[in-house]
Structures are given as C-alpha cells and as structure tokens.
Design a protein around this motif. Structure first.
Motif, mmCIF file in Angstrom:
data_model
loop_
_atom_site.group_PDB
_atom_site.id
_atom_site.type_symbol
_atom_site.label_atom_id
_atom_site.label_comp_id
_atom_site.label_asym_id
_atom_site.label_seq_id
_atom_site.Cartn_x
_atom_site.Cartn_y
_atom_site.Cartn_z
ATOM 1 N N PHE A 145 -6.808 10.549 -2.008
ATOM 2 C CA PHE A 145 -5.698 9.408 -2.252
ATOM 3 C C PHE A 145 -5.906 9.042 -3.688
ATOM 4 N N LYS A 146 -4.571 9.141 -4.539
ATOM 5 C CA LYS A 146 -4.647 8.597 -5.910
ATOM 6 C C LYS A 146 -3.366 7.809 -6.187
ATOM 7 N N PRO A 147 -3.430 7.288 -7.064
ATOM 8 C CA PRO A 147 -2.279 6.297 -7.748
ATOM 9 C C PRO A 147 -0.916 7.323 -8.005
ATOM 10 N N GLY A 148 0.129 6.725 -7.143
ATOM 11 C CA GLY A 148 1.297 7.491 -7.485
ATOM 12 C C GLY A 148 1.682 8.519 -6.057
ATOM 13 N N SER A 149 0.258 8.733 -5.311
ATOM 14 C CA SER A 149 0.577 9.642 -4.033
ATOM 15 C C SER A 149 0.179 9.045 -2.969
ATOM 16 N N TYR A 150 -0.727 9.624 -2.203
ATOM 17 C CA TYR A 150 -1.328 9.112 -1.024
ATOM 18 C C TYR A 150 -2.362 8.172 -1.230
ATOM 19 N N HIS A 151 -2.320 7.050 -0.382
ATOM 20 C CA HIS A 151 -3.151 5.681 -0.617
ATOM 21 C C HIS A 151 -3.330 4.854 0.496
ATOM 22 N N ILE A 152 -4.426 4.127 0.405
ATOM 23 C CA ILE A 152 -4.467 3.245 1.666
ATOM 24 C C ILE A 152 -3.984 1.899 1.218
ATOM 25 N N MET A 153 -3.054 1.509 1.988
ATOM 26 C CA MET A 153 -2.471 0.317 1.568
ATOM 27 C C MET A 153 -3.044 -0.957 2.261
ATOM 28 N N GLN A 173 -8.162 -0.597 -6.248
ATOM 29 C CA GLN A 173 -7.722 -1.005 -7.769
ATOM 30 C C GLN A 173 -7.671 -2.663 -7.711
ATOM 31 N N ALA A 174 -8.412 -2.833 -8.639
ATOM 32 C CA ALA A 174 -8.556 -4.355 -8.837
ATOM 33 C C ALA A 174 -7.046 -5.135 -9.255
ATOM 34 N N ALA A 175 -6.520 -6.163 -8.634
ATOM 35 C CA ALA A 175 -5.383 -6.536 -8.809
ATOM 36 C C ALA A 175 -5.203 -8.116 -9.660
ATOM 37 N N PRO A 176 -4.359 -8.389 -10.024
ATOM 38 C CA PRO A 176 -4.320 -10.117 -10.370
ATOM 39 C C PRO A 176 -4.343 -10.863 -9.370
ATOM 40 N N PRO A 177 -5.117 -12.075 -9.752
ATOM 41 C CA PRO A 177 -5.128 -13.001 -8.698
ATOM 42 C C PRO A 177 -3.859 -13.407 -7.751
ATOM 43 N N ASN A 178 -4.069 -13.559 -6.533
ATOM 44 C CA ASN A 178 -3.103 -13.999 -5.743
ATOM 45 C C ASN A 178 -2.159 -12.889 -5.611
ATOM 46 N N ALA A 179 -2.569 -11.512 -5.734
ATOM 47 C CA ALA A 179 -1.691 -10.260 -5.309
ATOM 48 C C ALA A 179 -1.741 -10.220 -3.810
ATOM 49 N N SER A 180 -0.960 -9.894 -3.259
ATOM 50 C CA SER A 180 -0.779 -9.700 -1.784
ATOM 51 C C SER A 180 -1.057 -8.334 -1.220
ATOM 52 N N VAL A 181 -0.836 -7.339 -2.090
ATOM 53 C CA VAL A 181 -0.842 -6.102 -1.697
ATOM 54 C C VAL A 181 -1.900 -5.417 -2.851
ATOM 55 N N MET A 182 -2.784 -4.451 -2.178
ATOM 56 C CA MET A 182 -3.865 -3.657 -2.923
ATOM 57 C C MET A 182 -3.756 -2.318 -2.444
ATOM 58 N N ALA A 183 -4.460 -1.225 -3.198
ATOM 59 C CA ALA A 183 -4.434 -0.103 -2.666
ATOM 60 C C ALA A 183 -5.983 0.552 -2.909
ATOM 61 N N ALA A 184 -6.210 1.497 -1.853
ATOM 62 C CA ALA A 184 -7.739 2.173 -2.237
ATOM 63 C C ALA A 184 -7.394 3.581 -2.328
ATOM 64 N N THR A 215 -3.523 -2.912 7.382
ATOM 65 C CA THR A 215 -3.812 -1.724 6.666
ATOM 66 C C THR A 215 -3.221 -0.649 6.846
ATOM 67 N N MET A 216 -2.497 0.306 6.152
ATOM 68 C CA MET A 216 -1.735 1.221 6.278
ATOM 69 C C MET A 216 -1.874 2.336 5.351
ATOM 70 N N ILE A 217 -1.565 3.683 5.957
ATOM 71 C CA ILE A 217 -1.749 4.902 5.100
ATOM 72 C C ILE A 217 -0.637 5.362 4.804
ATOM 73 N N HIS A 218 -0.300 5.400 3.421
ATOM 74 C CA HIS A 218 0.861 5.501 2.814
ATOM 75 C C HIS A 218 1.118 6.764 1.698
ATOM 76 N N GLN A 219 2.111 7.444 1.639
ATOM 77 C CA GLN A 219 2.708 8.426 0.579
ATOM 78 C C GLN A 219 3.547 7.648 -0.244
ATOM 79 N N SER A 220 3.224 7.654 -1.561
ATOM 80 C CA SER A 220 4.451 7.194 -2.445
ATOM 81 C C SER A 220 5.339 8.478 -2.923
ATOM 82 N N ILE A 221 6.514 8.435 -2.764
ATOM 83 C CA ILE A 221 7.441 9.450 -3.305
ATOM 84 C C ILE A 221 8.572 8.706 -3.823
ATOM 85 N N VAL A 222 9.235 9.708 -4.991
ATOM 86 C CA VAL A 222 10.492 9.275 -5.367
ATOM 87 C C VAL A 222 11.582 10.063 -5.064
ATOM 88 N N VAL A 223 12.568 9.281 -4.265
ATOM 89 C CA VAL A 223 13.974 9.938 -3.995
ATOM 90 C C VAL A 223 14.936 9.233 -4.743
#
Ligand SMILES: [Cu+2]
Length: 140
Positions: free
Chosen positions: A94-102, A28-39, A64-72
């Motif tokens: 891996f998709k936005p709002g779910s699993y992603h490679i951070m 995912q392309a991010a604004p300049p100077n973004a410190s975090v991106m996701a694949a 680099t980390m493998i994450h899952q986004s959840i809402v609690v």
C-alpha cells in the motif's frame, strides 16, 4: 493484555492459516480536523498458498475501506477493493497514489507519534481470519 491477545492470535493463526508478514506500516499524519486519513505498508506472503485480504477495520475510525487510487481521463478516483490476492512468495504494498487503507471519521484526535490499530481481515474458504496490527502516525 495487548501482548496476550497478539500471542493468542499468533497461535490460532498458525493452527488454521498463514498470515502475511506485516512490514513498515504507517498512517499519514494529517492536519487537525481531517476527516480522512490513509495507511500504507507492505504485506509479504511467505506461505505456499494465496492470501486474500477482504476487509479492514480500525476501532479508531468510524469507517475503514481498502481503496486503489487511479486516474481516469485526468480525474483522480478511488476504487473500492473487494479482495486483494497476495500470491505465494510475493508481497503487496500500500503506498501513496496507489493502494491504501482509507480511514474515515476519526473517533478522537489523532496526532503524530500515536499508535493506531487496524484489524486486517483475510478470507480462508468460508472462514474469516483477523490480523491485528499496530503502527505509528507519522509524516513520510
Ligand atoms: Cu481512498
């Protein structure tokens, strides 16, 4: 050199263990100077054994980390994944709002259209198998 490395990896992978098919990966392309991106993208297991993803590493980022986004209770959280199991003849997306490679702390400016490398690390018994993938930075 890159093609040679890929060929070499493919040959050694065939000799030892099955790697998943890699499809539609993008960062995912991010604004300049973004410190975090996701694949994001899809891994397909066309073998008859479990494929277990345990880690990822990109030379373009400090971490680099493998994450899952959840809402609690209405609060968004990211849970680190120690391993993801892809069953035989199944796929994992891996998709936005779910699993992603951070991907954290880029080592250089990353622009739309760049090609980025990630090494996906799989577990095969006591062995670790590396799958090198290249994919584009884009808006989706
Ligand atoms: Cu994350």
């Amino acid at each position: 050199m890159r093609l040679f490395t890929l060929l070499l990896l493919s040959i050694s992978a065939l000799a030892h263990a099955q790697l998943p098919e890699v499809k539609d990966f993008w960062l995912q392309a991010a604004p300049p100077n973004a410190s975090v991106m996701a694949a994001y993208g899809t891994l397909s297991n066309t073998s008859d054994k479990d494929i277990i993803l345990v880690d990822a590493y990109s030379p373009a980022f400090a971490m680099t980390m493998i994450h899952q986004s959840i809402v609690v209770d209405g609060v968004a959280k990211m849970i680190h994944q120690d391993e993801l199991v892809i069953k035989p003849n199944d796929k994992f997306t891996f998709k936005p709002g779910s699993y992603h490679i951070m991907l954290m702390q880029p080592k250089f400016k990353i622009n739309k259209g760049d090609e980025i490398k990630i090494n996906l690390i799989y577990k095969n018994g006591a062995q670790r198998i590396v799958q090198e993938i290249w994919f584009p930075v884009q808006f989706h």
